[in-house]
Design an enzyme around this catalytic site. Structure first.
Site, short mmCIF file in Angstrom:
data_model
loop_
_atom_site.label_atom_id
_atom_site.label_comp_id
_atom_site.label_asym_id
_atom_site.label_seq_id
_atom_site.Cartn_x
_atom_site.Cartn_y
_atom_site.Cartn_z
N ASP A 51 -1.64 2.98 -5.27
CA ASP A 51 -2.13 1.86 -4.46
C ASP A 51 -1.92 0.51 -5.14
OD1 ASP A 51 -3.29 3.75 -2.54
OD2 ASP A 51 -4.82 4.08 -4.08
N LYS A 57 3.28 -1.10 -4.21
CA LYS A 57 4.70 -0.86 -4.41
C LYS A 57 5.52 -1.16 -3.15
CE LYS A 57 3.79 3.37 -5.66
NZ LYS A 57 2.32 3.27 -5.80
N GLY A 103 0.97 6.16 1.18
CA GLY A 103 1.15 5.14 2.20
C GLY A 103 1.52 3.81 1.58
N HIS A 104 2.54 3.17 2.14
CA HIS A 104 2.96 1.84 1.68
C HIS A 104 2.73 0.85 2.82
CE1 HIS A 104 5.81 3.65 -1.59
NE2 HIS A 104 4.53 3.70 -1.92
N GLN A 152 2.41 7.22 -5.12
CA GLN A 152 1.24 7.36 -6.00
C GLN A 152 1.43 6.51 -7.28
OE1 GLN A 152 2.61 10.69 -4.96
NE2 GLN A 152 1.34 10.65 -3.15
N THR A 185 -5.49 7.54 4.17
CA THR A 185 -6.71 8.22 4.59
C THR A 185 -7.82 7.27 5.03
OG1 THR A 185 -7.61 8.18 2.34
CG2 THR A 185 -6.23 10.08 2.95
N GLY A 186 -7.73 6.00 4.65
CA GLY A 186 -8.80 5.07 4.94
C GLY A 186 -9.98 5.19 3.98
N THR A 195 1.25 -12.86 -5.14
CA THR A 195 0.11 -13.78 -4.94
C THR A 195 -0.42 -13.70 -3.51
OG1 THR A 195 1.68 -15.56 -4.46
CG2 THR A 195 0.89 -15.36 -6.74
#
Length: 444
Positions: free
Chosen positions: A28, A31, A55-56, A239, A316-317, A429
């Site tokens: 997270d 990336k 997830g990206h 990951q 997954t939230g 940023t």
């Protein structure tokens, strides 16, 4: 007439540059945005490990896109996208992702290539994953329950169904019957849950296989040809390094190798094809799921990081655990990945804090240590040793030059460079594609 050795040197001199992008925390790190940014200078982007458990999130011109399997370069119309053999594929999720993109006018078919050697995630893998997590109780790993681990287990046991099996009906039926018999035996007699209909699985795979067939390719050969023709290549990990199945906080890890070395195995190119490793790191630390997290915060600062950073998993939230920057864990990740340069993301989340902390060591049973424990159980006894730095109250959002950053923000970045021994080449940023500071471009 040139000798063969001279011809080889000339071919190598024309070869494109290959860059690996990996997270060097617990995932997270942002990336997806950085891969999307860098793809303006590449011919192809490669996803080399993991599955749809990653997830990206990309924000371009205010529009949000979340990708789980398709490389982030898909939003650049002239970039080829490759899913390498190191990825485990859940076909319904892949095709849903393709359909969502194409409904928005993003061309996927004709640009996406999938390795014929990719293992498939079956419905039985998902049921096994969920049953194990449920049975784990307090010792559950905290997986996404999407069948990733069981699919990699079958790969190691040489019983995976692969993309290539979809195109041989007899072989597909035979291999699926064997896999389903084993999986259902475990589901029924060990986990005491209902089996999965093998006939329905076969029908679904036959139907989905027809859609996937035009995308299957010899991706290693394609990438080698692209590189030799002078195209730059970008390799996208999922990951983070501290979730690597060999080098992470085992057993609280994912089921694949998330470190840079797997870019070679997971794509089919030799290790000599790679030129630079960009390590993505947040300006603080987060983690999803169970497992060690020495710098985790449970106070107002932790809540500030979670709220301002919008720290919820894109897949997954689930809320992410938040804490101060852990240089001890990051140094270990730098070691395992051979990081060439750093990209620090979410610097703006630290705006407005009076002071900041960097964990530079652990106190373990009275002893000061500057590396991660050998045994995961020892993390429980690790007390972070912090350096405190002054914060800043000016906004860093959208700043695009190093000189425009507040002095204390620059000092914070310099200290990260010092404790990790790697230069900060890029700084994010803000969430948008344009909100970056590029000190040294990985493709220069």
């Amino acid at each position: 007439m040139l000798r063969a050795a001279d011809q080889g040197l000339m071919t190598a001199s024309r070869a494109g540059r290959s860059v690996i992008v990996v997270g060097i925390q617990w995932g997270d790190e942002g990336k997806g945005k950085i891969v999307d940014l860098l793809t303006e200078r590449v011919g192809a982007v490669v996803r080399f490990q993991g599955g749809h458990n990653a997830g990206h999130t990309l924000i371009i011109g205010g529009e949000k896109t979340v990708l789980h399997l398709i490389p982030s370069g898909i939003l650049r119309p002239d970039v080829a996208c490759v899913i390498g053999n190191g990825v485990v594929l859940h076909l319904p999720s892949l095709l849903q992702e393709i359909d969502r993109l194409e409904s928005r006018g993003v061309q996927v078919t004709g640009r996406l290539r999938i390795s014929a050697a990719c293992p498939l995630i079956l419905p039985t893998h998902i049921e096994l994953d969920r049953a194990r997590e449920s049975a784990g109780g307090a010792r559950a790993i905290g997986t996404t329950g999407r069948g990733i681990g069981p699919a990699y287990e079958d790969k190691a046991a040489r019983r995976s169904l692969r993309i290539s099996d979809l195109f041989d009906p007899a072989r597909l039926a035979e291999r699926l019957a064997a896999a389903a018999a084993l999986h259902n035996f475990v589901l029924e007699h060990y986990h005491k849950v209902a089996p999965v209909d093998a006939g329905a699985m076969l029908e679904e795979l036959q139907r989905l296989g027809e859609r996937v067939k035009p995308l299957a390719a010899d991706t290693a050969l394609f990438l080698d040809e692209q590189r030799r023709a002078g195209a730059n290549l970008l390799f996208e990990g999922a990951q983070g390094a501290m979730l690597d199945v060999d080098h992470g906080t085992y057993p609280y890890v994912t089921s694949s190798n998330t470190t840079a070395g797997f870019a070679a195995t997971g794509s089919g190119l030799g290790i000599g094809a790679f030129d630079y490793v960009l390590g993505i790191v947040k300006a603080y630390s987060t983690r999803v799921g169970a497992g060690p997290f020495p710098t985790e915060l449970f106070d107002d600062t932790g809540r500030h990081l979670a709220e301002v950073g919008v720290e919820f998993g894109s897949t997954t939230g689930r809320p992410r655990r938040c804490g101060w920057f852990d240089a001890v864990a990051a140094r270990r990740a730098v070691l395992h990945n051979g990081v060439t340069g750093l990209c620090v993301t979410k610097l703006d989340v630290l705006d407005g804090l009076d002071s900041l902390k960097i964990c530079v060591g652990y106190r373990l049973r009275g002893q000061l240590v500057d590396s991660t424990p050998v045994f995961v159980d020892q993390y429980a006894d690790c007390e972070p040793v912090y350096e405190e730095l002054p914060g800043w109250h000016a906004s860093t959002v959208g700043i695009t030059t190093l000189e425009a950053l507040p002095a204390n923000a620059r000092r914070y970045l310099e200290r990260i460079e010092e404790v990790l021994g790697v230069p900060v080449d890029m700084i994010s940023t803000g969430a948008d594609r344009a909100q970056n500071i590029i000190v040294r471009h990985p493709f220069d």
